[in-house]
Design a protein around this motif. Sequence first.
Motif, short mmCIF file in Angstrom:
data_model
loop_
_atom_site.label_atom_id
_atom_site.label_comp_id
_atom_site.label_asym_id
_atom_site.label_seq_id
_atom_site.Cartn_x
_atom_site.Cartn_y
_atom_site.Cartn_z
N SER A 58 -58.25 -58.52 -27.93
CA SER A 58 -58.77 -57.28 -28.69
C SER A 58 -57.88 -56.12 -29.07
N SER A 96 -61.49 -53.97 -31.56
CA SER A 96 -62.65 -53.14 -30.76
C SER A 96 -62.42 -51.89 -31.57
N THR A 130 -65.33 -56.05 -33.06
CA THR A 130 -66.37 -55.66 -32.03
C THR A 130 -66.70 -54.17 -31.80
N TYR A 146 -74.51 -51.40 -36.18
CA TYR A 146 -74.10 -52.53 -36.02
C TYR A 146 -74.88 -53.74 -36.53
N GLY A 157 -69.60 -58.03 -33.66
CA GLY A 157 -70.07 -58.35 -32.16
C GLY A 157 -70.23 -56.89 -31.83
N CYS A 159 -70.92 -54.28 -27.98
CA CYS A 159 -70.91 -54.30 -26.49
C CYS A 159 -72.39 -53.70 -26.14
N HIS A 180 -71.04 -62.03 -31.70
CA HIS A 180 -70.63 -62.04 -30.42
C HIS A 180 -71.22 -60.95 -29.65
N ARG A 182 -70.81 -58.54 -26.28
CA ARG A 182 -70.05 -58.52 -25.04
C ARG A 182 -70.98 -57.77 -23.95
#
Length: 302
Positions: A58, A96, A130, A146, A157, A159, A180, A182
């Motif tokens: 990433s 990311s 991400t 997000y 995705g 975090c 996804h 994280r």
Amino acid sequence: MSLFTRGVVGVTSWPPIERLITSTSAGQALARRFVAGDTRAEATDVARRLNQDRLLVSLDLMGEAVTDPDGVARATDEYLKCLEMIPSEGLEANISVKLTQLGLAFDPALAAQSLDRLATTAREAGTSVTVDMEDSRYTQATVDLYADAQARHGNLGVCLQAYLYRTPADLERILPLGGHIRLCKGAYVESPEVAHQGSDEVDAAFARLLMVLMEFEEVRPAIATHDPRLIDLTLDLAGRRSGDYEFQMLYGVRPDEQQRLRGFGHDLRVYLPFGSAWYPYLTRRMAERPANVAFFLRALVK
Ligand code: FDA
């Protein structure tokens, strides 16, 4: 949050210490352990090497808390170039991003627009975006932005930080969106009003969230830790899971463990930072581990 962590964060926020770390070869040597290099070309070389070892990547352009539209435009352009380079170089990579790098702190609409552009280009490139999680001033806006982008694009995705009390509710909210997720412990100094402080409490919170996350087949869990006990727990839970998942680790941290897990056939993605604005990233790595501070001090004395 340990006294050591608070101490390192306090000391490294002092401008003379920042100058000492950024201008000496000791500081630069420490940064080289955790950062691919200043340029996209250097990051590409390292990403290619990691891919040859069957590790996913990433790409993270360092730089956060951008305060003007020009800075946002520069960061967005650089990320767009990364996204174009991923298929042209045949890299197994995604990106990311920190939303304050896209303007979240001064113009949330601009951050949303920039994230849209990245998600669209990532889709064309056959990859994903991400969203990193920053300190708790930005958690609500990050989760909102997000959720909106993921609902429209489907290739993102985010975090989540185990140390925040609010995270179980955030996880419940975003699980139905797929994508996804994280899971990490959390890297910022937070107050007892918003976050667990002791490492045992943080680890227990991580384990509880992990159990929920690994149960949910519609998302791809991304387990971002180097902690052997939490890795073992993930492996136990993975046995009962039919959907996919991946481990994630930071470039330069426990590379042998990265190879070992990959060797057993687990997907492992390396978070690969590049760029010249490495100081805040490096201070978080120093605050996580006394050995990194000792490495710097030894190199400085030499
Ligand atoms: P822990 O700190 O307990 O470390 C376990 C072991 O890992 C240590 O004993 C040591 O061996 C090794 N280790 C850990 N940190 C090290 C270091 N700096 N240098 C050398 N060895 C080290 N945080 C956040 O707030 N927002 C985010 O978006 C992200 N994103 C993210 C992505 C990825 C891929 C990872 C792996 C981590 C993050 N983090 C993060 C950082 C995370 O919150 C956390 O601070 C670090 O991962 C360290 O915690 P561990 O879970 O590794 O456990």
